[in-house]
Structures are given as structure tokens and as C-alpha cells.
Design a protein around this motif. Structure first.
Motif, PDB file in Angstrom:
ATOM      1  N   ASN A  88     -34.141  11.917 -48.745  1.00  0.00           N
ATOM      2  CA  ASN A  88     -35.472  11.951 -49.474  1.00  0.00           C
ATOM      3  C   ASN A  88     -36.148  13.127 -49.916  1.00  0.00           C
ATOM      4  O   ASN A  88     -37.144  13.302 -49.759  1.00  0.00           O
ATOM      5  CB  ASN A  88     -36.655  10.796 -48.733  1.00  0.00           C
ATOM      6  N   ILE A  89     -35.427  13.838 -50.513  1.00  0.00           N
ATOM      7  CA  ILE A  89     -35.776  15.209 -50.736  1.00  0.00           C
ATOM      8  C   ILE A  89     -35.306  15.665 -52.535  1.00  0.00           C
ATOM      9  O   ILE A  89     -34.252  14.764 -52.636  1.00  0.00           O
ATOM     10  CB  ILE A  89     -35.377  16.385 -50.088  1.00  0.00           C
ATOM     11  N   THR A 114     -42.994  22.117 -59.350  1.00  0.00           N
ATOM     12  CA  THR A 114     -43.369  20.931 -60.509  1.00  0.00           C
ATOM     13  C   THR A 114     -42.720  19.535 -59.666  1.00  0.00           C
ATOM     14  O   THR A 114     -43.341  18.496 -59.453  1.00  0.00           O
ATOM     15  CB  THR A 114     -42.780  20.820 -61.851  1.00  0.00           C
ATOM     16  N   LEU A 115     -41.522  19.655 -59.032  1.00  0.00           N
ATOM     17  CA  LEU A 115     -40.992  18.705 -58.376  1.00  0.00           C
ATOM     18  C   LEU A 115     -41.885  18.404 -57.009  1.00  0.00           C
ATOM     19  O   LEU A 115     -42.095  17.117 -56.885  1.00  0.00           O
ATOM     20  CB  LEU A 115     -39.628  19.157 -57.955  1.00  0.00           C
ATOM     21  N   HIS A 141     -40.096  15.148 -67.456  1.00  0.00           N
ATOM     22  CA  HIS A 141     -38.889  14.992 -68.207  1.00  0.00           C
ATOM     23  C   HIS A 141     -37.615  15.200 -67.087  1.00  0.00           C
ATOM     24  O   HIS A 141     -37.875  16.080 -66.315  1.00  0.00           O
ATOM     25  CB  HIS A 141     -38.675  16.021 -69.187  1.00  0.00           C
ATOM     26  N   PRO A 142     -36.492  14.435 -67.268  1.00  0.00           N
ATOM     27  CA  PRO A 142     -35.675  14.726 -65.952  1.00  0.00           C
ATOM     28  C   PRO A 142     -34.646  15.898 -66.461  1.00  0.00           C
ATOM     29  O   PRO A 142     -33.953  16.232 -65.655  1.00  0.00           O
ATOM     30  CB  PRO A 142     -34.679  13.316 -66.261  1.00  0.00           C
ATOM     31  N   VAL A 143     -34.831  16.379 -67.808  1.00  0.00           N
ATOM     32  CA  VAL A 143     -33.994  17.428 -68.339  1.00  0.00           C
ATOM     33  C   VAL A 143     -34.720  18.266 -68.998  1.00  0.00           C
ATOM     34  O   VAL A 143     -35.759  18.108 -69.901  1.00  0.00           O
ATOM     35  CB  VAL A 143     -32.844  17.127 -69.191  1.00  0.00           C
ATOM     36  N   TYR A 144     -34.637  19.954 -68.797  1.00  0.00           N
ATOM     37  CA  TYR A 144     -35.262  20.767 -69.671  1.00  0.00           C
ATOM     38  C   TYR A 144     -34.247  21.747 -70.033  1.00  0.00           C
ATOM     39  O   TYR A 144     -33.247  21.840 -69.375  1.00  0.00           O
ATOM     40  CB  TYR A 144     -36.530  21.528 -68.559  1.00  0.00           C
ATOM     41  N   PRO A 167     -33.048   9.519 -59.722  1.00  0.00           N
ATOM     42  CA  PRO A 167     -33.733   9.269 -61.070  1.00  0.00           C
ATOM     43  C   PRO A 167     -35.155   9.883 -61.346  1.00  0.00           C
ATOM     44  O   PRO A 167     -35.836  10.191 -62.275  1.00  0.00           O
ATOM     45  CB  PRO A 167     -33.639   7.738 -61.295  1.00  0.00           C
ATOM     46  N   ASP A 168     -35.827   9.833 -60.023  1.00  0.00           N
ATOM     47  CA  ASP A 168     -37.256  10.347 -59.925  1.00  0.00           C
ATOM     48  C   ASP A 168     -37.539  11.517 -59.220  1.00  0.00           C
ATOM     49  O   ASP A 168     -38.570  12.002 -59.063  1.00  0.00           O
ATOM     50  CB  ASP A 168     -38.035   9.205 -59.405  1.00  0.00           C
ATOM     51  N   SER A 169     -36.576  12.102 -58.780  1.00  0.00           N
ATOM     52  CA  SER A 169     -36.847  13.365 -57.996  1.00  0.00           C
ATOM     53  C   SER A 169     -35.799  14.027 -58.292  1.00  0.00           C
ATOM     54  O   SER A 169     -35.397  15.001 -56.994  1.00  0.00           O
ATOM     55  CB  SER A 169     -36.875  12.845 -56.461  1.00  0.00           C
TER      56      SER A 169
END
Length: 292
Positions: free
Chosen positions: A93-94, A200-201, A208-211, A141-143
């Protein structure tokens, strides 16, 4: 202190991540000898020992031409490795930062690639890096945060800048490809972008998932080489100037097909990650000053 595990710590980005680490981070740095990311057992053992709060995967198989025949190893490092790391992060969970590449695109555009343009890689390297991205996004997907970059160089390790400096001392003249356009990236600036991404994480503010991140501005490899020679002469790293001639990709065939245009749109990273906005020529000068 927040524990961060870095893979690929002996590479250019890994080196700069160590130089730019924020005060609140406790680093554990591993290279391929210390942590085989293609082994789930090795990853599980490392996680139990280190108990990281964040993982930055800076490990990659980056021999673009060799990957065309060394497919299994390229896929193991670039795709399976991120998959296994993301699986371990999910279990713990990281969050995880995955570093990727402009080579996921085909280069058929003439305007910068934003994050929402569909990838279409041309090479084994590009395909395997895209697979790695997809595994990370599917599992976290969210982390997770994927940061695509391009044309990376630093004072550490092997790269285009250091190769040019060597060849400019050994050769009477050079022919450099002038019809591939991208953006050089000093790994030092990329590292700062990655650390801002980690923050930010941790704050749960990823939108955004991708930068995309490179230094600002565009160049051909020929432009880059000309600039390297000029800046190196100004700094005393070179004593004499040699002719640098522009050539076409077709004049210098390679096993892997490279995108002709792979400029990345950095607007989102500049806005959301407060990534450095430095022109590539200014960054080049700063890196060469380190070599002095």
C-alpha cells in the motif's frame, strides 16, 4: 523521515536523485547487483528489509539498438521489473514513480506530444517501456506516477554529451544526425522533477497518471553536438574546434528505428509538479561546468 527506495541508483538519474534528495527523505539506493527487479523474491526480501514508503524505479534497459536482438532481457528489465515492483507496492500500500521515455511515440507529429496522445512505439525498447508503464498504471491506478523523459545526460555515466567530447578530441570531423528532433535533458533537472512528483504523490495531489518532462526548447542531435562543442570550447574542456556536419538518419542506419520528432509537452509537469523550466542550452552549460 520518509523512506524511499531507488532502483537503478548507479545510472544517470539515480546519481542525480542522490545529489538532490530533499531533507525529509531517507534514501536506500540499489543497483542491479543489490536488487534484481526481475525477481519477485528479491523484491519481497528488499521490501521486508527496507520497508520503503515510496519506490522510484530508475532502472531500465537502455541499449536501444541492442534491445532489437536482446528482446527477452529488455522486456524483463523494462516491463516485468516494473510489474513486479508495482505488485509489491500494491501489497504494501505504497506509491511508486516509474520513469519512461519519449520512445513510446512514433515521431510522426510536428507539434509536442502531450500526455493524452496515444503511444505507438517503433522499437523493442519503446515497446517494452510502454509495457512497463501499462503494468504500473493497471496495478497502481491511484498511487503511481509515470514520468516520460528524453535525451538524458549527466556528468555521471555514459551519454551523448560525454561521447561527443571524446570524439571531438579524437576525430578530425564528425557527421551528426540532423533530422531527429527532440529535447536534451540534464538528469539533475529531471531528478528535481521526480522529487516534486514524490511529494505530490505523498500529498495525494496527483491529478494525472502520466507527466512529460525534459528541459525546455528543441534541438536536433546535430544542434546538440554543435552546442556541446561551443560550450566546451568556452569552458576550456576542448582546445580545438572540428567541423561538425549534418547528416540524415538514412545516412546512418541503426538496428532500432527512432522517432523523427519526439518533443514532449511539459506544460502539465511545469504546472502540477513545479518542474524546473530550464532551457536545454543553459542546462548543458551547467553540466559541462561540473566537468571542469
Amino acid at each position: 523521515m520518509i523512506k524511499v527506495l531507488i532502483t537503478g541508483a548507479d545510472g544517470q538519474l539515480g546519481y542525480e536523485l542522490q545529489r538532490t534528495v530533499p531533507d525529509f527523505i531517507a534514501l536506500t539506493c540499489t543497483d542491479s547487483r543489490e536488487l534484481d527487479i526481475t525477481s519477485s523474491q528479491a523484491i519481497d526480501d528488499s521490501f521486508r528489509k527496507i520497508q520503503p514508503a515510496v519506490v522510484i524505479n530508475a532502472a531500465a534497459y537502455t541499449a536501444v539498438d541492442k534491445a532489437e536482438t536482446d528482446v527477452d532481457l529488455a522486456r524483463a528489465v523494462n516491463a516485468t521489473g516494473p510489474k513486479l515492483l508495482a505488485s509489491a507496492c500494491k501489497a504494501a500500500n505504497i506509491p511508486m514513480v516509474q520513469v519512461s521515455t519519449d520512445f513510446v511515440f512514433d515521431g510522426n507529429r510536428s507539434t509536442p506530444y502531450s500526455e493524452n496522445v496515444a503511444p505507438n512505439p517503433l522499437s523493442v525498447y519503446g515497446h517494452t517501456k510502454l509495457e512497463g508503464e501499462q503494468f504500473v498504471r493497471d496495478l497502481l491506478p491511484d498511487s503511481s506516477l509515470i514520468i516520460r523523459t528524453a535525451w538524458v545526460y549527466s556528468a555521471h555515466g555514459n551519454n551523448f554529451v560525454k561521447t561527443m567530447l571524446r570524439l571531438m578530441q579524437e576525430k578530425d570531423q564528425l557527421g551528426i544526425v540532423s533530422d531527429q528532433i527532440g529535447s536534451p535533458t540534464w538528469a539533475h533537472n529531471l531528478a528535481n522533477c521526480v522529487w516534486n512528483g514524490v511529494t505530490t504523490l505523498l500529498e495525494g495531489k496527483v491529478t494525472h497518471p502520466v507527466y512529460h518532462y525534459t528541459d525546455a526548447g528543441t534541438a536536433s542531435w546535430y544542434d546538440f553536438a554543435v552546442a556541446i562543442q561551443k560550450e566546451a570550447l568556452n569552458l576550456g574542456l576542448l582546445n580545438t574546434s572540428i567541423p561538425i556536419n549534418p547528416i540524415l538518419t538514412s545516412d546512418y542506419p541503426t538496428p532500432a528505428v527512432r522517432p523523427a520528432y519526439s518533443v514532449l509537452d511539459k506544460a502539465a509537469a511545469w504546472r502540477d509538479l513545479q518542474a524546473p523550466q530550464v532551457n536545454w542550452r543553459v542546462a548543458l552549460r551547467a553540466m559541462l561546468a561540473e566537468l571542469v
